[in-house]
Design an enzyme around this catalytic site. Structure first.
Site: not given
Ligand code: SAH
Ligand code: SF4
Length: 360
Positions: A93, A106, A113, A117, A120, A337
């Site tokens: 995105e 952004c 990822c 975390c 997230c 974002c």
């Protein structure tokens, strides 16, 4: 396209190498950079200062192609959220945020990822792939050129999907293009790389390129940070702050670092946390950006009440820190974002759009 090279993601130096290797003059690189990134032209045949032979040659060995916009959603406030399809088929995105004088983009540096975390959505999705430099700069190219009546982007934040410092070279290469006067000409103040704290790469960053740095801290001590930002187990706060100081010293302390802090109810949002945070950052030239947690499907965390957010912010302001609050608005918030959801296509159906505004 097999064996042909996509020149969209080449910085000036890489384009110069490309032309030299192909027995052409180096100065063609400057011309090409302008055609692509200032005029938005991708077809060699339209590049009028290239002679016929050169055009033919370029067509046989190279091409210029941004990724594909698969979906585009505009919110009431004008925020545009794009779903971008990469060559591999993976989706990322990007979000365009218009403000009075700025137009911020952004962008994503990885699909998914690996760092997980706990707050997230991208982390929850796991790691899919690194983006190539043409897929990173391609996001800026698309923003500026696919819709010609939009004003050009003035600011870039690497706060979309992924950890930019774990995709180091393509991120640097694309940032070089963002900065170059013959391309987008954005100053270092207008390009921010946000990292969860990949210490050796922060140390390497300022040797390679001058950009602004944002650190995703989110916790004032190792015990809590180990839990919510697991990369802290490898690079604890002390090492992270040392890397930040090295960055600041490198520029003779003439700048500051942005510290990002996601506020999560009953996790890191008490006055005790604010106290510890202010102590931790007391000798650092920084400004603090508080981001109320954006909830997403599958997460048990909650956003603190506005009252609690205000208390946290006021505490830091009273201690002398410049503290901003990223406000998110919208009926339902499951895409923003840095917290982009695994099932992207579903996530942006309907009114799931938000806009960000920084207020003092
Ligand atoms: N990987 C990098 C950059 C992408 S994340 C980093 O972690 O810094 C960009 C920012 O969005 C980070 O500060 C991140 O912590 C924050 N973020 C992630 N998930 C969020 C959520 N659910 N709510 C609010 N902010 C979030
Ligand atoms: Fe990765 Fe950043 Fe999300 Fe952490 S906050 S999982 S580093 S994208």
């Amino acid at each position: 396209m097999q064996n042909k090279v996509n020149l969209l993601g080449h910085s000036l130096e890489s384009l110069e190498d490309f032309f030299l290797v192909n027995n052409e003059s180096k100065f063609r690189a400057k011309q090409l950079l302008k055609w692509i990134h200032q005029k938005g032209i991708l077809d060699f045949n339209l590049m009028t200062d290239f002679n016929k032979d050169l055009r033919k040659k370029l067509n046989s060995i190279a091409y210029i192609q941004p990724p594909t916009i698969s979906e585009e959603h505009v919110s009431k406030e004008g925020t545009i959220k794009y779903l971008i399809q990469l060559d591999s088929g993976s989706m990322v995105e990007m979000v365009e945020i218009p403000e009075k004088k700025r137009r911020t983009l952004c962008i994503s540096s990885q699909a998914g990822c690996a760092l997980q975390c706990t707050f997230c959505a991208t982390g929850a999705q796991g790691f899919e792939q690194n983006l190539e430099s043409h897929e990173i700069i391609g996001q800026l190219w698309l923003s500026n050129f696919h819709n010609k009546h939009n004003k050009p982007i003035t600011n870039i934040v690497f706060m979309g999907m992924g950890e930019p410092l774990l995709n180091f070279n393509p991120v640097i290469e694309s940032a070089k293009i963002m900065k170059h006067q013959l391309a987008y000409g954005l100053s270092r103040k207008r390009i921010t790389i946000s990292t969860s704290g990949i210490v050796p790469k922060i140390e390497e960053l300022f040797d390679k390129i001058d950009v602004s740095l944002a650190i995703s801290l989110h916790a004032p001590d190792d015990e809590l940070r180990d839990e919510i930002v697991p990369i802290n187990n490898k690079y604890p706060i002390k090492n992270l702050l040392k890397a930040c100081k090295d960055y600041l010293n490198h520029y003779e302390n003439k700048r500051s670092i942005t510290i990002e802090y996601v506020l999560i109810e009953n996790v890191n949002d008490s006055i005790e946390h604010a106290k510890k945070l202010s102590k931790l950052l007391s000798s650092m030239s920084c400004k603090i950006n508080l981001i109320p947690f954006n909830s997403f499907k599958g997460s048990n965390y909650r956003r603190p009440t506005n009252k609690k957010i205000k208390l946290f912010k006021d505490y830091l302001m009273n201690k002398g820190f410049i503290t901003t609050l990223r406000i998110t608005r919208g009926d339902e918030v499951d895409g923003a974002c840095g917290q982009l959801v695994g099932n992207l296509s579903n996530s942006i159906k309907g009114k799931h759009l938000i806009s960000h505004k920084s207020i003092q």
